[in-house]
Design an enzyme around this catalytic site. Structure first.
Site, PDB file in Angstrom:
ATOM      1  N   GLU A 152     -10.883 -37.748 -29.913  1.00 30.32           N
ATOM      2  CA  GLU A 152      -9.683 -37.968 -30.810  1.00 30.32           C
ATOM      3  C   GLU A 152     -10.295 -37.067 -32.319  1.00 30.32           C
ATOM      4  O   GLU A 152     -10.159 -37.281 -33.635  1.00 30.32           O
ATOM      5  CB  GLU A 152      -9.325 -39.290 -31.781  1.00 30.32           C
ATOM      6  CG  GLU A 152      -8.895 -40.285 -30.575  1.00 30.32           C
ATOM      7  CD  GLU A 152      -8.682 -41.240 -30.797  1.00 30.32           C
ATOM      8  OE1 GLU A 152      -9.322 -41.575 -32.262  1.00 30.32           O
ATOM      9  OE2 GLU A 152      -8.863 -42.697 -30.359  1.00 30.32           O
ATOM     10  N   PRO A 153      -9.974 -35.592 -32.188  1.00 32.27           N
ATOM     11  CA  PRO A 153     -10.078 -34.011 -32.790  1.00 32.27           C
ATOM     12  C   PRO A 153      -8.429 -34.187 -34.059  1.00 32.27           C
ATOM     13  O   PRO A 153      -7.723 -33.904 -32.851  1.00 32.27           O
ATOM     14  CB  PRO A 153     -10.615 -33.155 -32.348  1.00 32.27           C
ATOM     15  CG  PRO A 153      -9.738 -33.340 -31.340  1.00 32.27           C
ATOM     16  CD  PRO A 153      -9.805 -34.537 -30.785  1.00 32.27           C
ATOM     17  N   ARG A 183      -6.684 -32.954 -51.362  1.00 28.97           N
ATOM     18  CA  ARG A 183      -7.747 -32.960 -50.916  1.00 28.97           C
ATOM     19  C   ARG A 183      -8.727 -32.500 -52.670  1.00 28.97           C
ATOM     20  O   ARG A 183      -9.960 -33.799 -52.250  1.00 28.97           O
ATOM     21  CB  ARG A 183      -8.849 -32.427 -49.682  1.00 28.97           C
ATOM     22  CG  ARG A 183      -7.904 -32.922 -48.836  1.00 28.97           C
ATOM     23  CD  ARG A 183      -7.472 -32.312 -47.325  1.00 28.97           C
ATOM     24  NE  ARG A 183      -9.294 -32.877 -47.106  1.00 28.97           N
ATOM     25  CZ  ARG A 183     -10.593 -32.318 -47.103  1.00 28.97           C
ATOM     26  NH1 ARG A 183     -10.274 -31.157 -47.953  1.00 28.97           N
ATOM     27  NH2 ARG A 183     -11.274 -32.950 -47.168  1.00 28.97           N
ATOM     28  N   ARG A 196      -9.003 -32.367 -37.916  1.00 31.54           N
ATOM     29  CA  ARG A 196      -9.554 -31.743 -38.641  1.00 31.54           C
ATOM     30  C   ARG A 196      -9.553 -30.459 -38.192  1.00 31.54           C
ATOM     31  O   ARG A 196      -9.424 -29.432 -38.301  1.00 31.54           O
ATOM     32  CB  ARG A 196     -10.404 -32.120 -39.949  1.00 31.54           C
ATOM     33  CG  ARG A 196     -10.250 -30.928 -40.983  1.00 31.54           C
ATOM     34  CD  ARG A 196     -12.525 -32.133 -41.232  1.00 31.54           C
ATOM     35  NE  ARG A 196     -11.708 -33.175 -41.523  1.00 31.54           N
ATOM     36  CZ  ARG A 196     -11.792 -34.137 -42.896  1.00 31.54           C
ATOM     37  NH1 ARG A 196     -11.819 -32.994 -43.629  1.00 31.54           N
ATOM     38  NH2 ARG A 196     -12.623 -35.048 -42.926  1.00 31.54           N
ATOM     39  N   GLY A 228     -13.626 -36.379 -35.610  1.00 35.03           N
ATOM     40  CA  GLY A 228     -14.493 -37.025 -36.478  1.00 35.03           C
ATOM     41  C   GLY A 228     -15.479 -35.621 -36.827  1.00 35.03           C
ATOM     42  O   GLY A 228     -15.951 -35.580 -38.230  1.00 35.03           O
ATOM     43  N   TYR A 238      -4.452 -32.206 -42.845  1.00 32.56           N
ATOM     44  CA  TYR A 238      -4.854 -33.806 -44.638  1.00 32.56           C
ATOM     45  C   TYR A 238      -4.235 -32.966 -45.586  1.00 32.56           C
ATOM     46  O   TYR A 238      -4.889 -32.832 -46.361  1.00 32.56           O
ATOM     47  CB  TYR A 238      -6.236 -33.614 -44.631  1.00 32.56           C
ATOM     48  CG  TYR A 238      -7.005 -35.093 -43.450  1.00 32.56           C
ATOM     49  CD1 TYR A 238      -5.950 -35.634 -42.950  1.00 32.56           C
ATOM     50  CD2 TYR A 238      -7.900 -33.815 -42.340  1.00 32.56           C
ATOM     51  CE1 TYR A 238      -6.129 -36.719 -41.541  1.00 32.56           C
ATOM     52  CE2 TYR A 238      -8.409 -34.741 -41.466  1.00 32.56           C
ATOM     53  CZ  TYR A 238      -7.423 -36.125 -40.845  1.00 32.56           C
ATOM     54  OH  TYR A 238      -7.959 -36.428 -39.933  1.00 32.56           O
ATOM     55  N   CYS A 241       0.396 -33.138 -65.014  1.00 29.85           N
ATOM     56  CA  CYS A 241      -0.170 -33.851 -66.294  1.00 29.85           C
ATOM     57  C   CYS A 241      -1.008 -34.488 -65.753  1.00 29.85           C
ATOM     58  O   CYS A 241      -1.018 -36.478 -65.965  1.00 29.85           O
ATOM     59  CB  CYS A 241       0.906 -34.404 -66.231  1.00 29.85           C
ATOM     60  SG  CYS A 241       2.401 -33.626 -66.857  1.00 29.85           S
ATOM     61  N   GLU A 242      -2.412 -34.322 -65.467  1.00 31.33           N
ATOM     62  CA  GLU A 242      -3.772 -34.933 -64.927  1.00 31.33           C
ATOM     63  C   GLU A 242      -4.683 -34.080 -65.219  1.00 31.33           C
ATOM     64  O   GLU A 242      -4.318 -33.090 -64.650  1.00 31.33           O
ATOM     65  CB  GLU A 242      -3.161 -35.879 -64.474  1.00 31.33           C
ATOM     66  CG  GLU A 242      -2.730 -36.634 -63.312  1.00 31.33           C
ATOM     67  CD  GLU A 242      -2.312 -37.643 -62.755  1.00 31.33           C
ATOM     68  OE1 GLU A 242      -3.704 -37.737 -62.368  1.00 31.33           O
ATOM     69  OE2 GLU A 242      -1.792 -38.201 -62.034  1.00 31.33           O
TER      70      GLU A 242
HETATM   71  N1  LLP Z   1      -8.818 -40.858 -34.830  1.00 25.31           N
HETATM   72  C1  LLP Z   1      -9.244 -42.643 -36.161  1.00 25.31           C
HETATM   73  C2  LLP Z   1      -9.456 -43.433 -35.560  1.00 25.31           C
HETATM   74  C3  LLP Z   1      -9.244 -41.706 -37.169  1.00 25.31           C
HETATM   75  O1  LLP Z   1      -9.403 -42.483 -38.340  1.00 25.31           O
HETATM   76  C4  LLP Z   1      -9.163 -40.588 -37.507  1.00 25.31           C
HETATM   77  C5  LLP Z   1      -8.898 -39.696 -39.146  1.00 25.31           C
HETATM   78  C6  LLP Z   1      -9.752 -39.284 -36.212  1.00 25.31           C
HETATM   79  C7  LLP Z   1      -9.552 -39.287 -35.218  1.00 25.31           C
HETATM   80  C8  LLP Z   1      -9.003 -37.853 -37.082  1.00 25.31           C
HETATM   81  O2  LLP Z   1     -10.742 -37.538 -37.463  1.00 25.31           O
HETATM   82  P1  LLP Z   1     -11.139 -35.767 -37.800  1.00 25.31           P
HETATM   83  O3  LLP Z   1     -11.160 -35.743 -35.917  1.00 25.31           O
HETATM   84  O4  LLP Z   1      -9.319 -35.472 -38.489  1.00 25.31           O
HETATM   85  O5  LLP Z   1     -12.411 -35.951 -39.281  1.00 25.31           O
HETATM   86  N2  LLP Z   1      -8.070 -37.139 -45.494  1.00 25.31           N
HETATM   87  C9  LLP Z   1      -9.073 -37.537 -45.098  1.00 25.31           C
HETATM   88  C10 LLP Z   1      -9.648 -37.736 -43.337  1.00 25.31           C
HETATM   89  C11 LLP Z   1      -9.095 -39.100 -42.996  1.00 25.31           C
HETATM   90  C12 LLP Z   1      -9.813 -39.418 -42.053  1.00 25.31           C
HETATM   91  C13 LLP Z   1      -8.842 -40.435 -41.452  1.00 25.31           C
HETATM   92  N3  LLP Z   1      -9.406 -41.378 -39.660  1.00 25.31           N
HETATM   93  C14 LLP Z   1      -9.529 -35.627 -45.726  1.00 25.31           C
HETATM   94  O6  LLP Z   1      -8.870 -34.665 -46.225  1.00 25.31           O
HETATM   95  O7  LLP Z   1     -10.397 -35.322 -45.583  1.00 25.31           O
END
Ligand code: LLP
Length: 421
Positions: free
Chosen positions: A275-276, A314, A278, A239, A375, A346-347
């Site tokens: 669990e990073p 996105r 992004r 996150g 993503y 086409c949107e």
């Molecule tokens: N762990 C769990 C349980 C998650 O659901 C997620 C992301 C992560 C770790 C990784 O989170 P991060 O470090 O990447 O923030 N498609 C969206 C983002 C969806 C994230 C879903 N879960 C976007 O493009 O912003």
């Protein structure tokens, strides 16, 4: 920091000119930098230095096996959310004992796949799921290591579609019910309760929500221990946000995040997992696209690209901002002009940016979307029968196509026609 810089007036990925990749693979395409991926992984690993820990890359962010292998070789574990991701991680050579299985609706087949192939732990999201994991473990004659994902009811202060830690969200079990649920888990012989899991959302740009959640997890750890559970591992989710604009946003750094983890949870002596996704992949990837037309509209000019919302969803889905830069570096002092930057789908939603100041551009010019590594490719589709775009990995002065663009024949021949037609 990333490794996409201008050199002698041209944008490079590490030591490879973007234009050279475009000439070789055609546009649009995704390109990732190995050095940036590794740097970002290392920042997290270093941030938890001195603590027993494992950084489990949330592979949903960018799941090409070449990316997984790059990170796994550096020591990363993986966080997976489907049977497909589990098998992909295994195919990339990640051992089962470094794979964490998250996700709100694991099916019996997915659970069986992971229990057969080996798993570090399941992050369980509900009591019915717990029962199914228990039953399958007993059937296979194994014991499934689990944590339970608790929902701490914390506002992550991020986009509503990617906030997961409020009580109205579908994720985890309410933290107030944790004692009861852990009691239930402990009574099931196919499960071994090893820890607690929490994940409150994505693209968090402040530490405060993490602090609130982790403080609650610390209290819960002591409570569950006092109730006889051997809580020894804490999975703290992902996150941490990234800067999407060069200019003005600066989310906390991994080292600050690591210090917060140590401050809130360090005294418990637990193994820490994070669990990073992004932050590891986001700024390690670009989407490169070509200008097809420049069209003058009512009071605005449109830059029509060969990339579209199906390639990078996105902006359409989250109103997300991506910096878009010209691959040929604009001359110093060149006057910028506002463009609406759009794809050919086409949107009206197929709009990447409105009134974005860009140097003057002409058909054939290349542009690069920054921060597209996470993503991006994974959320792409073949909407409008547009082929999934290739992925390229750069390593120093080398590059390789790590996913080919499918041919139209491949796409079209995937359909099968019923015999009555
Ligand atoms: N762990 C769990 C349980 C998650 O659901 C997620 C992301 C992560 C770790 C990784 O989170 P991060 O470090 O990447 O923030 N498609 C969206 C983002 C969806 C994230 C879903 N879960 C976007 O493009 O912003």
């Amino acid at each position: 920091m990333d490794h996409f810089l201008y050199r002698d007036g041209a944008l490079y990925a590490e030591d490879v000119p973007i234009s050279e990749i475009a000439a070789a693979v055609g546009t649009p395409f995704y390109v990732y930098s190995t050095a940036t991926l590794l740097r970002h992984f290392q920042l997290f690993d270093d941030a938890l230095d001195g603590t027993d820990h494992l950084v489990c890359y949330a592979m949903k962010a960018a799941s090409n096996q070449a990316i997984l292998k790059t990170l796994a070789r550096a020591g990363a574990g993986m966080d997976v959310v489907s049977g497909g991701e589990y098998l992909r991680a295994k195919a990339a050579g990640v051992p089962g004992d470094k794979i964490v299985f998250s996700g709100v609706g694991k099916t019996a087949d997915e659970i069986r796949t992971a229990l057969t192939g080996g798993i570090r732990q399941f992050n369980v999201e509900s009591e019915p799921e717990m029962e199914v994991i228990n039953a399958i473990a007993l059937e296979l004659g194994v014991v499934a290591p689990i944590t339970v994902r608790v929902n701490p009811d914390v506002d992550a202060k991020t986009h509503a579609k990617i906030a997961t830690g409020k009580s109205e969200n579908k994720f985890g079990i309410p933290i107030a019910r944790a004692s009861e649920v852990y009691g239930h888990a402990a009574s099931l012989p196919g499960l071994e309760v090893i820890g607690i899991d929490v994940h409150i959302g994505s693209q968090l740009t402040e530490l405060e929500p993490f602090e609130m959640a982790y403080t609650k997890v610390a209290e819960l750890t002591e409570k569950l221990r006092s109730e006889g559970h051997n809580i020894r591992r804490l999975d703290l989710g992902g996150g941490l946000g990234i800067p999407y604009t060069r200019a003005n946003d600066a989310p906390p750094l991994p080292v600050e995040y690591g210090a917060l983890i140590k401050k809130t949870l360090g005294h418990l002596g637990c193994e820490i997992e994070i669990e990073p996704g992004r932050l590891i992949a986001g700024n390690a990837g670009l989407m490169v696209s070509k200008v097809i037309y420049v069209k003058s509209g009512e009071g605005r000019d449109f830059l029509i690209l060969d990339g579209a919302m199906n390639d990078l969803i996105r902006p359409a889905m989250y109103e997300a901002h991506h910096d878009i830069v010209a691959v040929d570096e604009p001359a110093p002092g060149v006057e910028q002009q506002p463009y609406d930057i759009v794809g050919p789908v086409c949107e009206s939603g197929d709009t990447f940016a409105k009134e974005r100041n860009m140097p003057p551009l002409a058909p054939g010019d290349l542009v690069a979307f920054r921060s597209a590594g996470a993503y991006g490719a994974v959320m792409s589709s073949e909407y409008n029968t547009r082929p999934l775009i290739p992925e390229v990995l750069v390593h120093g002065d080398q590059f390789a196509v790590i996913r080919e663009r499918p041919s139209f024949d491949e796409i079209i021949n995937r359909d099968t026609i019923p015999e009555w037609l």
